[in-house]
Design a protein around this motif. Structure first.
Motif, PDB file in Angstrom:
ATOM      1  N   MET A 125       0.874  -1.166   0.000  1.00  0.00           N
ATOM      2  CA  MET A 125       0.000   0.000   0.000  1.00  0.00           C
ATOM      3  C   MET A 125       0.914   1.219   0.000  1.00  0.00           C
ATOM      4  SD  MET A 125      -2.851   1.043   2.781  1.00  0.00           S
ATOM      5  CE  MET A 125      -3.967   2.371   2.494  1.00  0.00           C
ATOM      6  N   GLY A 126       0.562   2.222  -0.783  1.00  0.00           N
ATOM      7  CA  GLY A 126       1.374   3.424  -0.848  1.00  0.00           C
ATOM      8  C   GLY A 126       0.590   4.669  -0.511  1.00  0.00           C
ATOM      9  N   ILE A 127       1.305   5.638   0.049  1.00  0.00           N
ATOM     10  CA  ILE A 127       0.760   6.979   0.255  1.00  0.00           C
ATOM     11  C   ILE A 127       1.733   7.941  -0.399  1.00  0.00           C
ATOM     12  CG2 ILE A 127       0.208   8.818   1.879  1.00  0.00           C
ATOM     13  CD1 ILE A 127      -0.631   6.850   3.888  1.00  0.00           C
ATOM     14  N   MET A 128       1.224   8.691  -1.370  1.00  0.00           N
ATOM     15  CA  MET A 128       2.047   9.705  -2.031  1.00  0.00           C
ATOM     16  C   MET A 128       1.968  10.989  -1.221  1.00  0.00           C
ATOM     17  SD  MET A 128       1.773  11.317  -5.858  1.00  0.00           S
ATOM     18  CE  MET A 128       2.290   9.845  -6.709  1.00  0.00           C
ATOM     19  N   ASN A 129       3.135  11.532  -0.941  1.00  0.00           N
ATOM     20  CA  ASN A 129       3.263  12.750  -0.163  1.00  0.00           C
ATOM     21  C   ASN A 129       4.173  13.687  -0.952  1.00  0.00           C
ATOM     22  OD1 ASN A 129       3.283  14.572   1.959  1.00  0.00           O
ATOM     23  ND2 ASN A 129       4.688  13.391   3.216  1.00  0.00           N
ATOM     24  N   SER A 130       4.012  14.958  -0.780  1.00  0.00           N
ATOM     25  CA  SER A 130       4.899  15.885  -1.495  1.00  0.00           C
ATOM     26  C   SER A 130       5.084  17.165  -0.695  1.00  0.00           C
ATOM     27  CB  SER A 130       4.347  16.205  -2.886  1.00  0.00           C
ATOM     28  OG  SER A 130       3.096  16.850  -2.795  1.00  0.00           O
ATOM     29  N   LYS A 131       6.070  17.916  -1.117  1.00  0.00           N
ATOM     30  CA  LYS A 131       6.357  19.193  -0.473  1.00  0.00           C
ATOM     31  C   LYS A 131       5.106  20.067  -0.522  1.00  0.00           C
ATOM     32  CE  LYS A 131       9.662  22.974  -0.668  1.00  0.00           C
ATOM     33  NZ  LYS A 131      10.875  23.460  -1.341  1.00  0.00           N
ATOM     34  N   GLY A 132       4.816  20.686   0.597  1.00  0.00           N
ATOM     35  CA  GLY A 132       3.674  21.592   0.662  1.00  0.00           C
ATOM     36  C   GLY A 132       2.385  20.956   1.140  1.00  0.00           C
ATOM     37  N   VAL A 133       2.357  19.626   1.289  1.00  0.00           N
ATOM     38  CA  VAL A 133       1.156  18.954   1.780  1.00  0.00           C
ATOM     39  C   VAL A 133       1.182  18.997   3.300  1.00  0.00           C
ATOM     40  CG1 VAL A 133      -0.077  16.750   1.916  1.00  0.00           C
ATOM     41  CG2 VAL A 133       0.998  17.438  -0.235  1.00  0.00           C
ATOM     42  N   PRO A 134       0.099  19.464   3.927  1.00  0.00           N
ATOM     43  CA  PRO A 134       0.064  19.505   5.396  1.00  0.00           C
ATOM     44  C   PRO A 134       0.207  18.105   5.997  1.00  0.00           C
ATOM     45  CG  PRO A 134      -1.795  20.715   4.445  1.00  0.00           C
ATOM     46  CD  PRO A 134      -1.122  19.996   3.326  1.00  0.00           C
ATOM     47  N   ALA A 135       0.614  18.032   7.255  1.00  0.00           N
ATOM     48  CA  ALA A 135       0.833  16.752   7.944  1.00  0.00           C
ATOM     49  C   ALA A 135      -0.393  15.853   7.912  1.00  0.00           C
ATOM     50  CB  ALA A 135       1.275  17.000   9.379  1.00  0.00           C
ATOM     51  N   GLU A 136      -1.576  16.453   7.903  1.00  0.00           N
ATOM     52  CA  GLU A 136      -2.810  15.654   7.897  1.00  0.00           C
ATOM     53  C   GLU A 136      -3.291  15.320   6.484  1.00  0.00           C
ATOM     54  OE1 GLU A 136      -3.831  19.971   7.892  1.00  0.00           O
ATOM     55  OE2 GLU A 136      -2.500  18.758   9.114  1.00  0.00           O
ATOM     56  N   GLY A 137      -2.547  15.750   5.457  1.00  0.00           N
ATOM     57  CA  GLY A 137      -2.915  15.441   4.069  1.00  0.00           C
ATOM     58  C   GLY A 137      -3.620  16.600   3.419  1.00  0.00           C
ATOM     59  N   PRO A 138      -4.241  16.367   2.305  1.00  0.00           N
ATOM     60  CA  PRO A 138      -4.674  15.084   1.746  1.00  0.00           C
ATOM     61  C   PRO A 138      -3.529  14.354   1.051  1.00  0.00           C
ATOM     62  CG  PRO A 138      -5.289  16.819   0.230  1.00  0.00           C
ATOM     63  CD  PRO A 138      -4.652  17.489   1.428  1.00  0.00           C
ATOM     64  N   PHE A 139      -3.561  13.020   1.133  1.00  0.00           N
ATOM     65  CA  PHE A 139      -2.577  12.177   0.487  1.00  0.00           C
ATOM     66  C   PHE A 139      -3.252  11.365  -0.609  1.00  0.00           C
ATOM     67  CE2 PHE A 139      -1.198  12.499   4.981  1.00  0.00           C
ATOM     68  CZ  PHE A 139      -0.051  13.251   4.774  1.00  0.00           C
ATOM     69  N   TYR A 140      -2.447  10.932  -1.565  1.00  0.00           N
ATOM     70  CA  TYR A 140      -2.927  10.055  -2.629  1.00  0.00           C
ATOM     71  C   TYR A 140      -2.606   8.625  -2.214  1.00  0.00           C
ATOM     72  CZ  TYR A 140      -3.433   8.040  -7.299  1.00  0.00           C
ATOM     73  OH  TYR A 140      -3.809   7.279  -8.376  1.00  0.00           O
ATOM     74  N   TYR A 141      -3.629   7.792  -2.038  1.00  0.00           N
ATOM     75  CA  TYR A 141      -3.460   6.406  -1.631  1.00  0.00           C
ATOM     76  C   TYR A 141      -3.554   5.496  -2.852  1.00  0.00           C
ATOM     77  CZ  TYR A 141      -4.280   7.827   3.219  1.00  0.00           C
ATOM     78  OH  TYR A 141      -4.192   8.404   4.456  1.00  0.00           O
ATOM     79  N   PHE A 142      -2.671   4.478  -2.893  1.00  0.00           N
ATOM     80  CA  PHE A 142      -2.693   3.538  -4.008  1.00  0.00           C
ATOM     81  C   PHE A 142      -2.167   2.186  -3.538  1.00  0.00           C
ATOM     82  CE2 PHE A 142       1.381   5.632  -3.940  1.00  0.00           C
ATOM     83  CZ  PHE A 142       2.302   4.631  -4.223  1.00  0.00           C
ATOM     84  N   PHE A 143      -2.330   1.178  -4.399  1.00  0.00           N
ATOM     85  CA  PHE A 143      -1.788  -0.145  -4.099  1.00  0.00           C
ATOM     86  C   PHE A 143      -0.893  -0.595  -5.236  1.00  0.00           C
ATOM     87  CE2 PHE A 143      -5.696  -0.899  -6.447  1.00  0.00           C
ATOM     88  CZ  PHE A 143      -5.323  -1.862  -7.372  1.00  0.00           C
ATOM     89  N   LEU A 144       0.032  -1.473  -4.915  1.00  0.00           N
ATOM     90  CA  LEU A 144       0.908  -2.123  -5.895  1.00  0.00           C
ATOM     91  C   LEU A 144       0.791  -3.624  -5.690  1.00  0.00           C
ATOM     92  CD1 LEU A 144       4.203  -0.043  -5.443  1.00  0.00           C
ATOM     93  CD2 LEU A 144       2.517   0.188  -7.273  1.00  0.00           C
ATOM     94  N   GLU A 145       0.619  -4.367  -6.782  1.00  0.00           N
ATOM     95  CA  GLU A 145       0.589  -5.822  -6.714  1.00  0.00           C
ATOM     96  C   GLU A 145       1.576  -6.395  -7.711  1.00  0.00           C
ATOM     97  OE1 GLU A 145      -3.671  -7.337  -5.221  1.00  0.00           O
ATOM     98  OE2 GLU A 145      -3.688  -6.558  -7.260  1.00  0.00           O
ATOM     99  N   ARG A 146       2.421  -7.314  -7.226  1.00  0.00           N
ATOM    100  CA  ARG A 146       3.406  -7.954  -8.093  1.00  0.00           C
ATOM    101  C   ARG A 146       2.700  -8.607  -9.283  1.00  0.00           C
ATOM    102  NH1 ARG A 146       5.939 -12.055  -5.012  1.00  0.00           N
ATOM    103  NH2 ARG A 146       7.316 -10.458  -4.175  1.00  0.00           N
TER     104      ARG A 146
END
Length: 161
Positions: A125-146
């Protein structure tokens, strides 16, 4: 646990809870996925839908220092690393996020970080974070499957040989 076809709306609180129950991973373990199909969790984040329009397929982990974060399909269905959209490629590092140290993909050309946690043997499971995003988000959530049986080591369309 399979997230494939997980295009339903998910509440951030539910995803945070799922993420907190998952275990952290090392960069080496994350890179062991090699080729991973990906998909978003529909949370209302501004990126929801944008990566799909670009033909986002997933990520390819050649090594901890060589990650292709935005593997996309062209109009012929061929996979290529979309370096323009990703502003380069990426590498894996150990980074603290929300009090936990875990594998994090650091983009080469932009201040973007994908923090990973293990869901099961073949899924992150991944959460994309970037400069300028507050600590509480919003974050982009995604999944990776082999991707099982995926070819490795051969050049991809649109990449240098």
């Amino acid at each position: 646990m399979s997230f494939t076809n997980r295009r339903t709306t998910a509440a951030n609180a539910s995803l945070i809870s799922t993420r907190s129950m998952s275990s952290t991973v090392s960069p080496a373990l994350a890179s062991a996925l090699r080729e991973a199909g990906a998909g978003p969790f529909a949370t209302g984040h501004p990126l929801n839908g944008m990566l799909e329009k670009a033909g986002w397929y997933g990520k390819t982990f050649t090594s901890v220092h060589d990650v292709k974060p935005l593997m996309c399909r062209d109009e012929k269905g061929e996979l290529y690393s979309n370096r323009e959209l990703g502003k380069g490629e990426a590498s894996l590092w150990t980074v603290e996020f929300r009090g936990e140290t875990t594998a994090t993909m650091v983009y080469d050309g932009q201040p973007v970080f994908d923090h990973f946690k293990r869901v099961d043997e073949t899924t992150l499971m991944g959460i994309m974070n970037s400069k300028g995003v507050p600590a509480e988000g919003p974050f982009y959530y995604f999944f990776l499957e082999r991707v099982s049986g995926a070819p490795h080591g051969s050049p991809r369309a649109g990449e240098d040989s």
